[in-house]
Design a protein around this motif. Sequence first.
Motif, PDB file in Angstrom:
ATOM      1  N   SER A 146       0.835  -1.203   0.000  1.00 36.15           N
ATOM      2  CA  SER A 146       0.000   0.000   0.000  1.00 36.15           C
ATOM      3  C   SER A 146       0.871   1.255   0.000  1.00 36.15           C
ATOM      4  CB  SER A 146      -0.901   0.007   1.231  1.00 36.15           C
ATOM      5  OG  SER A 146      -0.121   0.172   2.407  1.00 36.15           O
ATOM      6  N   ASP A 147       0.261   2.381  -0.325  1.00 32.91           N
ATOM      7  CA  ASP A 147       0.982   3.650  -0.267  1.00 32.91           C
ATOM      8  C   ASP A 147       1.464   3.934   1.152  1.00 32.91           C
ATOM      9  OD1 ASP A 147       0.670   4.041  -2.940  1.00 32.91           O
ATOM     10  OD2 ASP A 147      -0.659   5.776  -2.786  1.00 32.91           O
ATOM     11  N   GLU A 148       0.664   3.583   2.137  1.00 33.54           N
ATOM     12  CA  GLU A 148       1.055   3.786   3.534  1.00 33.54           C
ATOM     13  C   GLU A 148       2.302   2.965   3.873  1.00 33.54           C
ATOM     14  OE1 GLU A 148      -2.036   3.202   2.462  1.00 33.54           O
ATOM     15  OE2 GLU A 148      -2.752   5.260   2.781  1.00 33.54           O
ATOM     16  N   GLU A 149       2.352   1.742   3.381  1.00 28.99           N
ATOM     17  CA  GLU A 149       3.527   0.893   3.627  1.00 28.99           C
ATOM     18  C   GLU A 149       4.753   1.441   2.911  1.00 28.99           C
ATOM     19  OE1 GLU A 149       1.553  -3.531   4.271  1.00 28.99           O
ATOM     20  OE2 GLU A 149       1.582  -2.666   2.247  1.00 28.99           O
ATOM     21  N   ILE A 150       4.552   2.012   1.744  1.00 33.46           N
ATOM     22  CA  ILE A 150       5.666   2.606   0.994  1.00 33.46           C
ATOM     23  C   ILE A 150       6.245   3.798   1.748  1.00 33.46           C
ATOM     24  CG2 ILE A 150       6.253   3.919  -1.085  1.00 33.46           C
ATOM     25  CD1 ILE A 150       4.238   2.135  -2.596  1.00 33.46           C
ATOM     26  N   LEU A 151       5.387   4.690   2.208  1.00 34.81           N
ATOM     27  CA  LEU A 151       5.848   5.880   2.915  1.00 34.81           C
ATOM     28  C   LEU A 151       6.526   5.509   4.230  1.00 34.81           C
ATOM     29  CD1 LEU A 151       2.788   8.213   2.255  1.00 34.81           C
ATOM     30  CD2 LEU A 151       5.045   8.339   1.178  1.00 34.81           C
ATOM     31  N   GLU A 152       6.002   4.525   4.918  1.00 31.84           N
ATOM     32  CA  GLU A 152       6.627   4.054   6.158  1.00 31.84           C
ATOM     33  C   GLU A 152       8.015   3.487   5.888  1.00 31.84           C
ATOM     34  OE1 GLU A 152       6.006   0.447   9.366  1.00 31.84           O
ATOM     35  OE2 GLU A 152       4.208   1.387   8.524  1.00 31.84           O
ATOM     36  N   ALA A 153       8.151   2.776   4.765  1.00 30.86           N
ATOM     37  CA  ALA A 153       9.443   2.181   4.405  1.00 30.86           C
ATOM     38  C   ALA A 153      10.485   3.261   4.107  1.00 30.86           C
ATOM     39  CB  ALA A 153       9.269   1.260   3.202  1.00 30.86           C
ATOM     40  N   ILE A 154      10.066   4.319   3.416  1.00 27.65           N
ATOM     41  CA  ILE A 154      10.982   5.433   3.130  1.00 27.65           C
ATOM     42  C   ILE A 154      11.513   6.022   4.428  1.00 27.65           C
ATOM     43  CG2 ILE A 154      11.157   7.768   2.179  1.00 27.65           C
ATOM     44  CD1 ILE A 154       8.979   6.968   0.171  1.00 27.65           C
ATOM     45  N   SER A 155      10.606   6.256   5.363  1.00 29.41           N
ATOM     46  CA  SER A 155      10.980   6.844   6.651  1.00 29.41           C
ATOM     47  C   SER A 155      11.934   5.925   7.411  1.00 29.41           C
ATOM     48  CB  SER A 155       9.719   7.098   7.482  1.00 29.41           C
ATOM     49  OG  SER A 155      10.046   7.626   8.744  1.00 29.41           O
ATOM     50  N   GLU A 156      11.649   4.640   7.398  1.00 29.85           N
ATOM     51  CA  GLU A 156      12.483   3.683   8.129  1.00 29.85           C
ATOM     52  C   GLU A 156      13.879   3.588   7.524  1.00 29.85           C
ATOM     53  OE1 GLU A 156      12.194  -0.929   9.764  1.00 29.85           O
ATOM     54  OE2 GLU A 156      10.515  -0.020   8.687  1.00 29.85           O
ATOM     55  N   LEU A 157      13.958   3.555   6.216  1.00 30.98           N
ATOM     56  CA  LEU A 157      15.264   3.527   5.550  1.00 30.98           C
ATOM     57  C   LEU A 157      16.080   4.767   5.903  1.00 30.98           C
ATOM     58  CD1 LEU A 157      14.321   2.238   1.973  1.00 30.98           C
ATOM     59  CD2 LEU A 157      15.999   1.170   3.495  1.00 30.98           C
ATOM     60  N   ALA A 158      15.432   5.922   5.859  1.00 38.12           N
ATOM     61  CA  ALA A 158      16.140   7.169   6.142  1.00 38.12           C
ATOM     62  C   ALA A 158      16.654   7.209   7.579  1.00 38.12           C
ATOM     63  CB  ALA A 158      15.220   8.355   5.872  1.00 38.12           C
ATOM     64  N   LYS A 159      15.816   6.784   8.518  1.00 37.63           N
ATOM     65  CA  LYS A 159      16.166   6.897   9.928  1.00 37.63           C
ATOM     66  C   LYS A 159      17.255   5.905  10.347  1.00 37.63           C
ATOM     67  CE  LYS A 159      11.700   8.696  11.510  1.00 37.63           C
ATOM     68  NZ  LYS A 159      10.450   8.409  12.258  1.00 37.63           N
ATOM     69  N   TYR A 160      17.317   4.745   9.710  1.00 37.86           N
ATOM     70  CA  TYR A 160      18.217   3.699  10.192  1.00 37.86           C
ATOM     71  C   TYR A 160      19.342   3.333   9.232  1.00 37.86           C
ATOM     72  CZ  TYR A 160      14.534   3.274  13.655  1.00 37.86           C
ATOM     73  OH  TYR A 160      13.622   3.546  14.644  1.00 37.86           O
ATOM     74  N   THR A 161      19.357   3.955   8.044  1.00 39.07           N
ATOM     75  CA  THR A 161      20.475   3.687   7.127  1.00 39.07           C
ATOM     76  C   THR A 161      21.089   4.971   6.582  1.00 39.07           C
ATOM     77  OG1 THR A 161      19.179   3.616   5.065  1.00 39.07           O
ATOM     78  CG2 THR A 161      19.301   1.574   6.363  1.00 39.07           C
ATOM     79  N   GLY A 162      20.367   6.101   6.692  1.00 38.50           N
ATOM     80  CA  GLY A 162      20.858   7.337   6.110  1.00 38.50           C
ATOM     81  C   GLY A 162      20.670   7.405   4.606  1.00 38.50           C
ATOM     82  N   ILE A 163      19.883   6.488   4.037  1.00 40.86           N
ATOM     83  CA  ILE A 163      19.618   6.495   2.602  1.00 40.86           C
ATOM     84  C   ILE A 163      18.223   7.057   2.364  1.00 40.86           C
ATOM     85  CG2 ILE A 163      19.453   5.121   0.503  1.00 40.86           C
ATOM     86  CD1 ILE A 163      21.268   3.049   1.840  1.00 40.86           C
ATOM     87  N   PHE A 164      18.156   8.101   1.555  1.00 51.21           N
ATOM     88  CA  PHE A 164      16.917   8.826   1.300  1.00 51.21           C
ATOM     89  C   PHE A 164      16.366   8.380  -0.046  1.00 51.21           C
ATOM     90  CE2 PHE A 164      15.131  13.360   0.479  1.00 51.21           C
ATOM     91  CZ  PHE A 164      13.861  12.943   0.849  1.00 51.21           C
ATOM     92  N   THR A 165      15.257   7.649  -0.053  1.00 52.03           N
ATOM     93  CA  THR A 165      14.740   7.083  -1.294  1.00 52.03           C
ATOM     94  C   THR A 165      13.438   7.731  -1.726  1.00 52.03           C
ATOM     95  OG1 THR A 165      13.394   5.372  -0.241  1.00 52.03           O
ATOM     96  CG2 THR A 165      15.703   4.835  -0.663  1.00 52.03           C
ATOM     97  N   GLU A 166      13.172   7.647  -3.016  1.00 51.90           N
ATOM     98  CA  GLU A 166      11.867   8.034  -3.531  1.00 51.90           C
ATOM     99  C   GLU A 166      10.891   6.880  -3.294  1.00 51.90           C
ATOM    100  OE1 GLU A 166      11.319   8.657  -7.649  1.00 51.90           O
ATOM    101  OE2 GLU A 166      12.338   6.839  -8.291  1.00 51.90           O
ATOM    102  N   PRO A 167       9.577   7.109  -3.516  1.00 54.15           N
ATOM    103  CA  PRO A 167       8.587   6.078  -3.211  1.00 54.15           C
ATOM    104  C   PRO A 167       8.794   4.742  -3.917  1.00 54.15           C
ATOM    105  CG  PRO A 167       7.497   8.190  -3.356  1.00 54.15           C
ATOM    106  CD  PRO A 167       8.921   8.418  -3.764  1.00 54.15           C
TER     107      PRO A 167
END
Length: 415
Positions: free
Chosen positions: A330-351
């Motif tokens: 879902s879009d909600e799962e996608i946005l949550e994944a972006i946030s999690e990647l950024a917070k714990y890996t320092g990698i900023f991804t698009e959707p």
Amino acid sequence: MSKITGLRCTSCKRVYSPDSGLFTCPVCGPYKGTLEVLYDYDAIGKKFNRKNWIVPELPGHYRYIKLLPFEDTKLIPPLWVGYTPLIKSEFFEKKYHIKGLYLKDDTREPTLSYKDRASSIAAIKAKEANANGIIVASTGNAASSMAGFGASIGMPVYVLAPRSIPEGKLLQLLLFNAKVILIDGNYDTSFDLSLKVAEKTGLYLRSTAVNPYLSEGKKTAAFEIAEQLEYNMPSYVFVPVGDGCIIESVYKGFNELKRLGFIEKIPHMVGVQAEKSAPLLRAYENNTDEIEFIENPETVADSINVGVPRDGVKALKSVKESNGFFIGVSDEEILEAISELAKYTGIFTEPAAGAAFAGFKKAIKENRIPHDATCVILLTGNGLKDPRAIKRIAKKDVPIVAKDDLDSIVDLIRF
């Protein structure tokens, strides 16, 4: 070109000459008749092994020139492409109880997306053809990528894009001096028009789903993963899927390595689609090769917002032959994944890239992959590409407003 032996139709298996000028099979048509570039694998296998087939003197993914569709290294564009980091995440390994988790970080390509791998080859082939320019249809990444490479080699690029194109991608296009034409319609409308424009004008067509040579650039991530893991293949590779071009290309790369004897097994390919833009997921779940198109797909992940997957036949074939699967998020799962990647890996991804990680998380939750597996997740685009979508995440975290006073600030940051 001696190392290329032909162009084979995905459906009917007819083989056409590389000199035919064909991009798709005239018998099977543009959807089912996408072509695959074939090399003289016997000759390559006899001459090279996995220790000597790479040309490390060449930059980026051009080091794999033995399996790329050109010979003249003088045609290589000046922008560095590929050979991106494969990052091991011990944090996520522990969090999701998985043996191995690697992030293939293509957010740092020259125009910030995986599409640079294809555009680099498009630039080379356009120069080989002495083209006057390049035409591309895109929701943003393929267009901005091609525009960047066009700028680097001094070739004009013409872009057909939906009016809904994200601002970050449009700004890239304009700065790269592309000729941008916004269309009242979606990506599929733009794509159909690009084919007609190419036919009428003679512009070189940059579309991975139609132009078979561009998959050759996208497959190089498979070569890099193999080299970076010292040819110890991962169990699963998670790929965001729209047209299906990336997943079929990466599978082709692994398949070529196996055919040459460089690896013993091919990873299970996992295609991740947004739930409301998932024609290939539907076909997979219905166990059919007949793809039912979606007229008005919807997702926050514009890069995979595709209702008519132009490389769908190859994509389904790649997943099935590798014993992989499709999964929807879902879009909600996608946005949550972006946030999690950024917070714990320092990698900023698009959707779209976030979708691949969201698919991994969901597959773990549903016990679709064993905990002793090793997984690679393709992160295919940078978050700066689509600030509109990212704002939906960032607004949840507001900055702290403080007085211009040292003690007040120290109080706010006490642990």
